[in-house]
Design a protein around this motif. Structure first.
Motif, PDB file in Angstrom:
ATOM      1  N   PHE A 125       0.816  -1.208   0.000  1.00  0.00           N
ATOM      2  CA  PHE A 125       0.000   0.000   0.000  1.00  0.00           C
ATOM      3  C   PHE A 125       0.856   1.268   0.000  1.00  0.00           C
ATOM      4  O   PHE A 125       0.484   2.284  -0.575  1.00  0.00           O
ATOM      5  CB  PHE A 125      -0.933  -0.023   1.219  1.00  0.00           C
ATOM      6  N   MET A 126       2.022   1.182   0.655  1.00  0.00           N
ATOM      7  CA  MET A 126       2.866   2.378   0.716  1.00  0.00           C
ATOM      8  C   MET A 126       3.379   2.796  -0.656  1.00  0.00           C
ATOM      9  O   MET A 126       3.296   3.976  -1.014  1.00  0.00           O
ATOM     10  CB  MET A 126       3.998   2.174   1.724  1.00  0.00           C
ATOM     11  N   PRO A 127       3.904   1.861  -1.475  1.00  0.00           N
ATOM     12  CA  PRO A 127       4.274   2.288  -2.824  1.00  0.00           C
ATOM     13  C   PRO A 127       3.065   2.836  -3.582  1.00  0.00           C
ATOM     14  O   PRO A 127       3.219   3.743  -4.400  1.00  0.00           O
ATOM     15  CB  PRO A 127       4.791   1.005  -3.490  1.00  0.00           C
ATOM     16  N   TRP A 128       1.889   2.303  -3.308  1.00  0.00           N
ATOM     17  CA  TRP A 128       0.694   2.788  -4.014  1.00  0.00           C
ATOM     18  C   TRP A 128       0.421   4.245  -3.658  1.00  0.00           C
ATOM     19  O   TRP A 128       0.116   5.060  -4.534  1.00  0.00           O
ATOM     20  CB  TRP A 128      -0.514   1.909  -3.660  1.00  0.00           C
ATOM     21  N   LEU A 129       0.532   4.564  -2.358  1.00  0.00           N
ATOM     22  CA  LEU A 129       0.301   5.953  -1.933  1.00  0.00           C
ATOM     23  C   LEU A 129       1.333   6.871  -2.573  1.00  0.00           C
ATOM     24  O   LEU A 129       0.995   7.947  -3.078  1.00  0.00           O
ATOM     25  CB  LEU A 129       0.365   6.064  -0.410  1.00  0.00           C
ATOM     26  N   ALA A 130       2.591   6.435  -2.566  1.00  0.00           N
ATOM     27  CA  ALA A 130       3.641   7.250  -3.177  1.00  0.00           C
ATOM     28  C   ALA A 130       3.400   7.355  -4.678  1.00  0.00           C
ATOM     29  O   ALA A 130       3.568   8.417  -5.275  1.00  0.00           O
ATOM     30  CB  ALA A 130       5.016   6.635  -2.908  1.00  0.00           C
ATOM     31  N   GLY A 131       2.989   6.246  -5.292  1.00  0.00           N
ATOM     32  CA  GLY A 131       2.735   6.241  -6.729  1.00  0.00           C
ATOM     33  C   GLY A 131       1.597   7.177  -7.099  1.00  0.00           C
ATOM     34  O   GLY A 131       1.644   7.855  -8.127  1.00  0.00           O
ATOM     35  N   THR A 132       0.557   7.198  -6.263  1.00  0.00           N
ATOM     36  CA  THR A 132      -0.563   8.101  -6.535  1.00  0.00           C
ATOM     37  C   THR A 132      -0.095   9.550  -6.451  1.00  0.00           C
ATOM     38  O   THR A 132      -0.431  10.372  -7.310  1.00  0.00           O
ATOM     39  CB  THR A 132      -1.705   7.858  -5.519  1.00  0.00           C
ATOM     40  N   ALA A 133       0.709   9.858  -5.421  1.00  0.00           N
ATOM     41  CA  ALA A 133       1.246  11.222  -5.326  1.00  0.00           C
ATOM     42  C   ALA A 133       2.098  11.519  -6.551  1.00  0.00           C
ATOM     43  O   ALA A 133       2.061  12.620  -7.101  1.00  0.00           O
ATOM     44  CB  ALA A 133       2.076  11.372  -4.049  1.00  0.00           C
ATOM     45  N   LEU A 134       2.855  10.514  -6.999  1.00  0.00           N
ATOM     46  CA  LEU A 134       3.749  10.700  -8.137  1.00  0.00           C
ATOM     47  C   LEU A 134       2.986  11.011  -9.418  1.00  0.00           C
ATOM     48  O   LEU A 134       3.336  11.941 -10.157  1.00  0.00           O
ATOM     49  CB  LEU A 134       4.606   9.435  -8.331  1.00  0.00           C
ATOM     50  N   ILE A 135       1.922  10.249  -9.711  1.00  0.00           N
ATOM     51  CA  ILE A 135       1.239  10.517 -10.981  1.00  0.00           C
ATOM     52  C   ILE A 135       0.580  11.893 -10.963  1.00  0.00           C
ATOM     53  O   ILE A 135       0.480  12.546 -12.003  1.00  0.00           O
ATOM     54  CB  ILE A 135       0.212   9.431 -11.380  1.00  0.00           C
ATOM     55  N   HIS A 136       0.179  12.364  -9.783  1.00  0.00           N
ATOM     56  CA  HIS A 136      -0.397  13.698  -9.721  1.00  0.00           C
ATOM     57  C   HIS A 136       0.677  14.771  -9.832  1.00  0.00           C
ATOM     58  O   HIS A 136       0.450  15.825 -10.422  1.00  0.00           O
ATOM     59  CB  HIS A 136      -1.199  13.859  -8.432  1.00  0.00           C
ATOM     60  N   SER A 137       1.848  14.488  -9.251  1.00  0.00           N
ATOM     61  CA  SER A 137       2.942  15.455  -9.346  1.00  0.00           C
ATOM     62  C   SER A 137       3.463  15.551 -10.784  1.00  0.00           C
ATOM     63  O   SER A 137       3.798  16.629 -11.276  1.00  0.00           O
ATOM     64  CB  SER A 137       4.070  15.019  -8.400  1.00  0.00           C
ATOM     65  N   LEU A 138       3.489  14.399 -11.459  1.00  0.00           N
ATOM     66  CA  LEU A 138       3.925  14.379 -12.857  1.00  0.00           C
ATOM     67  C   LEU A 138       3.014  15.239 -13.709  1.00  0.00           C
ATOM     68  O   LEU A 138       3.458  15.857 -14.678  1.00  0.00           O
ATOM     69  CB  LEU A 138       3.910  12.942 -13.397  1.00  0.00           C
TER      70      LEU A 138
END
Lengths: 173, 653, 150
Positions: B249-262
């Motif tokens: 779940f932690m990579p998922w949370l970071a990944g979600t932040a990442l796609i929005h930051s991108l």
């Protein structure tokens, strides 16, 4: 400077992980260390008219070994306990834990008993009172009835020498 | 022979991975085209050989070769064929081999779909992925060889854990790894940007689709794990905040932040340092997860057989990869300057707010997961941190993010007007709050958690609809709306559906735990459950007491359910196989407890009515489809096509 | 034919003499309380499961013990104390709020506060940024491109 923060946080975590590799997350310390051994009175295996209670051992340093006839590791430990009971003077009391099939008496008759007394905890209630989660577990109790140490798992000669003997010396036993 | 072939292939793959890692990175640093050109063939060759190794292991499982230690430990001759195949990745060694194969797959995909990228970038990206492959293959060969022989061979295997003998085992690990490992691509792109010092909107455009696809796979993998747990573990729970679950779940949370930051970096050239850091963090968390579940430092239902020696190797690998990347970040990040100003009420500001909340949630999950270890390592005793903590902390933290999900997509870049936004959204706000307050009152009475859940779901639904309306008003037609927009709306809507499902099932689930003799009945949620006893049933590798429960409503028989209590032949392990009748609006779930008498005619039976639970999985699938849609947006495909043309020209020169 | 009729009659009469199933717990109210409490407690012999859901023997013993305590009139806190006296804080899935766990419980708030601080600082910086002046020629070229691509 805050650009170094992620690296620093990571390295701190690594320190903890490295320490963690040497720890066992399932090994739980007993909350009874330094506290009075919980009182109980239980009939003995093979002699329901007699009983045992920790108060009987006041004034002596003694060992409470929680075991069961159905427990495989306890068989391993049995030989070591036999040797200990004949080679040193600290009494070993064997709490027979949840022996539903009533096999303890016969087992001890067959293989010998290292125990000074064998209280019979059929329901496991005394086990719960001592925070027992499985067998074998062993408590070292001092002259005043205070629990000084708990060992989870079978006692081997090494465990006795390295864990129990120093403590016994400390207590003057 | 075959296992030895597999072992040999792995060694060849390691050599190719070393080539793939070292030469192109040197080439990119020196501007040497020949060295850089080694990247693609080396990567593709490595993929071929790890696949051969994997095929050899799968073959050993399918042919019941019990002279291979891994097969003997994890399989059984009576195991149905499909599970003998999935046993290939059921162990620590096998699942790592799967990791490596999937990494090879992503690497090959990058090598093929990167004609439009500058040579030095491709060289660096493939080189970094090569380094990761080297680490994992070396780990396999030194401490976790799946091809170790067992001599003399075992007569039969020790069987696969019954919990793994399920549908979920077939797809959950591969999908999960597609996600975890997919973040390695974003990671490699970030490292390439740091090494080259070039980080522009074009970089964001290149890495965005890869990241979104990885995120979609991870979402799917997590959803499958949760669905599987619901069917196989415990009493129909679907998330336990177990360390392994948190590890995904932690990579998922970071990944979600990442796609929005991108999104911000691509559109506005802002948040470059943030995006790079998030890309590093997302993959680092994937690696951290790998460490946590295989090293024995945390206690988990899901942990592989643990070994501190392996833990030490992985930790060393983490220090090199994560430590190295974060050090590179600290050194080179200031060189990336982001342009563009924006006001406090703009899409950039709202997306930043969203990321702040996601990262706070991520930090909390990490803190809760690691806290027992921290306390123990400091010699301060042993404590447990379980679902009560995570639920208490996570839900309130996510609330602002879910609220912002409604506003962000509607806000203008650079600067928007708050009063204007209030006007646009006032009805949505009123209806959401009203639904939140009134709906629970019509159901079971006042319930603040349900109020919150309903209000948020309706809020997201309405703002998604407003998004469509406003787009169409400004001269678009449904058919011409870009896929990226459809993807975003679908994913956000999926979130709303998921939240609604969670709210309903968590607050309105009903259950009954009863003793049933043959012929007894019990009632729940309008259904009548009649127990018709159990029969002996033999499965391929187990014996079962198979219960028959007839479900009726108002006297009319609806369907029959068959919960089972199984004992597996090889291991003697008992397992409860619940019976589930699924429906769009509810699941009826029946599980056998223990037999209450010697002849097993009387049983403890647990029946559940779980309203809207399938909305959880359905919502997650919507997010997955949304992700794939967004990644297939025109502008990424045009870029690839155009570059293919110009690339062909450039190669010709 | 006769046997079919007989089994049909038997099937129809079953509901008549089979009863409403009795709940597993003797006292449903206590049972519910016990399950709710057990969900917050750890099964001590499992890898990571709650006391409520575990099939382990010790878990069943402890659940029974909790029932006994609750029937004797103990409230939730007293039952928790009973268990932590014997098994330590490890048995609690909801860590108690004490100095040892201050960082754990306050951490999330701290993270949010730090995040909020970063948000404000970033925005202040952004507003102060001067925009890059737009070149008129670039603007015209951009308009041209947009026309071409329509």
């Amino acid at each position: 400077m805050k650009r170094w923060l992620p690296l620093v946080v990571f390295l701190v975590l690594v320190g903890f992980f490295a320490k963690g590799l040497f720890l066992n997350p399932r090994e739980v310390p007993s909350p009874f260390i330094g506290k009075a051994a919980p009182a109980f009175t239980l009939p003995l295996v093979g002699n329901a008219n007699a009983s045992f209670s920790p108060a009987d051992m006041k004034g002596k340093v003694w060992v409470l070994n929680v075991w069961a006839p159905w427990c495989v590791s306890c068989r391993q430990e049995h030989g070591v306990l036999m040797m200990l009971s004949s080679s040193q003077s600290v009494p070993i009391v064997g709490l027979n834990w949840k022996d539903k099939q009533r096999e303890a008496e016969q087992l001890l008759a067959q293989h010998g008993s290292p125990y000074a007394a064998v209280p019979d905890d059929l329901t496991g209630k005394v086990g719960i009172d001592y925070g027992v989660t499985g067998t074998p577990e062993t408590y070292l109790i001092d002259q005043a009835g205070i629990v000084r140490m708990k060992h989870v798992g079978p006692i081997s000669p090494d465990v006795w020498k390295e864990k129990f003997e120093p403590k016994l010396k400390e207590l003057g036993a | 022979m075959i296992p030895e072939l597999g072992h040999f292939s792995l060694i060849v793959a390691l050599l190719l991975a070393l080539t793939q890692a070292i030469l192109p990175l040197i080439g990119a640093q020196r501007g040497n085209l020949t060295l850089m050109a080694v990247a693609r063939p080396a990567a593709q060759g490595q993929f071929v050989f790890v696949t051969i190794a994997f095929a050899c292991l799968a073959y050993s499982f399918l042919t019941n070769d019990f002279s291979v230690e891994n097969v003997a430990s994890n399989s059984f001759s009576q195991l149905p064929e499909i599970y003998r195949l999935t046993a290939t990745w059921g162990s620590h060694e096998g699942s790592l081999l799967l990791w490596v194969v999937i990494l090879g797959f992503w690497t090959t995909a990058v090598s093929v779909f990167s004609r439009h990228l500058p040579d030095d970038m491709v060289a660096r990206v493939l080189g970094v992925m090569g380094l990761i492959s080297v680490g994992f293959i070396a780990f396999l060969l030194t401490t976790s060889n799946p091809f170790d022989r067992l001599l003399p061979a075992a007569m039969d295997g020790r069987d696969m854990n019954p919990l793994l003998q399920d549908w979920g085992m077939i797809i959950h690990p591969p999908m999960l790894y597609m996600g975890y490992v997919g973040f390695a691509v974003a990671f490699a792109f970030a490292i390439a940007a740091l090494l080259s010092g070039r980080l522009d909107a074009a970089w964001a455009r290149w890495s965005r689709p890869w990241t979104t696809v990885a995120w979609a796979f991870l979402t799917f993998g997590i959803m499958l794990g949760s669905w599987w747990a619901y069917r196989e573990l415990g009493w129909g729970g679907w998330w336990f905040w177990d360390p392994t679950e948190n590890a995904s779940f932690m990579p998922w949370l970071a990944g979600t932040a990442l796609i929005h930051s991108l999104a911000v970096t691509e559109k506005r050239g802002a948040f470059k340092a943030w995006t790079v850091l998030l890309a590093l963090v997302a993959f680092s968390l994937s690696l951290l997860g790998t460490f946590l579940v295989r090293s024995g430092v945390l206690s988990s239902v899901h942990a592989f057989a643990t070994d501190p020696a392996r833990g030490a190797f992985i930790l060393g690998f983490l220090v090199i990869v994560i430590g190295g990347s974060l050090a590179l970040y600290a050194w080179r990040a200031p060189k990336m300057l982001s342009g563009g100003s924006f006001t406090w009420f703009s899409r950039e500001a709202l997306l930043l707010g969203n990321n702040v909340v996601l990262l706070a949630a991520l930090g909390s999950v990490l803190l809760g997961t690691l806290y027992p270890l921290l306390i123990d390592a400091l010699g301060m005793g042993k404590i447990s941190v379980g679902p009560p903590y995570f639920n208490a902390v996570f839900v309130p933290l996510m609330a602002p993010a879910l609220f912002l999900m409604g506003i962000g997509p509607l806000a203008r870049w650079k600067g928007d007007s708050l009063p204007g936004m209030v006007v646009r959204l006032k009805w949505a706000l009123v209806i959401s709050v009203a639904t939140g307050i009134l709906l629970p009152l019509t159901l079971n009475g006042f319930n603040p958690w349900a109020t919150f859940g309903f209000a948020i779901s309706v809020w997201i639904l309405l703002t998604v609809l407003i998004g469509f309306r406003e787009r169409l008003k400004h001269g678009g037609r449904m058919g011409t709306l870009p896929r990226a927009f459809w993807g975003m709306q679908l994913a956000h809507l999926g979130m709303a559906v998921g939240v609604a499902g969670i709210t309903l099932v968590a607050n309105y689930q009903e259950e009954r735990d009863v003793r049933m003799n043959v012929g007894d009945h019990t009632e729940l949620a309008g259904y009548t459950f009649t127990f018709l006893g159990t029969t002996e049933h033999k499965g391929p590798n187990y014996r079962a007491a198979r219960g028959t429960v007839e479900v009726s409503k108002n006297g009319k028989k609806l369907f029959v359910m068959h919960p089972e209590k199984r004992i597996y032949n090889a291991s003697g392990m008992p397992m409860t196989e619940a019976a589930i009748d699924p429906d769009f609006f509810r699941d009826v779930y029946v599980a056998l407890g223990e037999p209450l008498d010697e002849e097993a005619r009387s049983w403890a039976v647990r029946v559940f009515h779980k309203p809207f639970i399938n909305w959880l999985w359905f919502g997650a699938v919507m997010m997955v489809v949304g992700g794939f849609l967004a990644a297939s947006d025109r502008r990424y495909r045009i870029a690839v096509k155009a570059a293919a043309r110009s690339g062909a020209v450039a190669q010709g020169v | 034919m006769k046997s079919l009729l007989f089994s049909l009659l038997l099937a129809l009469s079953l509901p008549a003499w089979a009863g409403e199933a009795a709940p597993v717990g003797e006292d449903p109210a206590i049972e519910q309380r016990m399950i709710k409490l057990s969900e917050e407690l750890r099964c001590l012999v499992c890898q990571n499961e709650s006391l409520a859901g575990s099939h382990a023997e010790l878990a069943e013993d402890l659940r029974q013990e909790i029932r006994v305590q609750m029937k004797a009139g103990k409230n939730d806190k007293e039952v928790i104390d009973y268990l932590t006296t014997r098994y330590g804080d490890f048995v609690l899935y909801r860590p108690p709020f004490k100095p040892l766990t201050f960082l754990l419980w306050l951490g999330p708030l701290l993270f949010l506060a730090i995040g909020g601080g970063i948000w404000f600082a970033t925005l202040k910086k952004r507003r102060a940024l001067k925009d890059i002046p737009v070149d008129e020629k670039q603007l015209a070229a951009a308009a041209h491109l947009l026309e071409d691509n329509k």
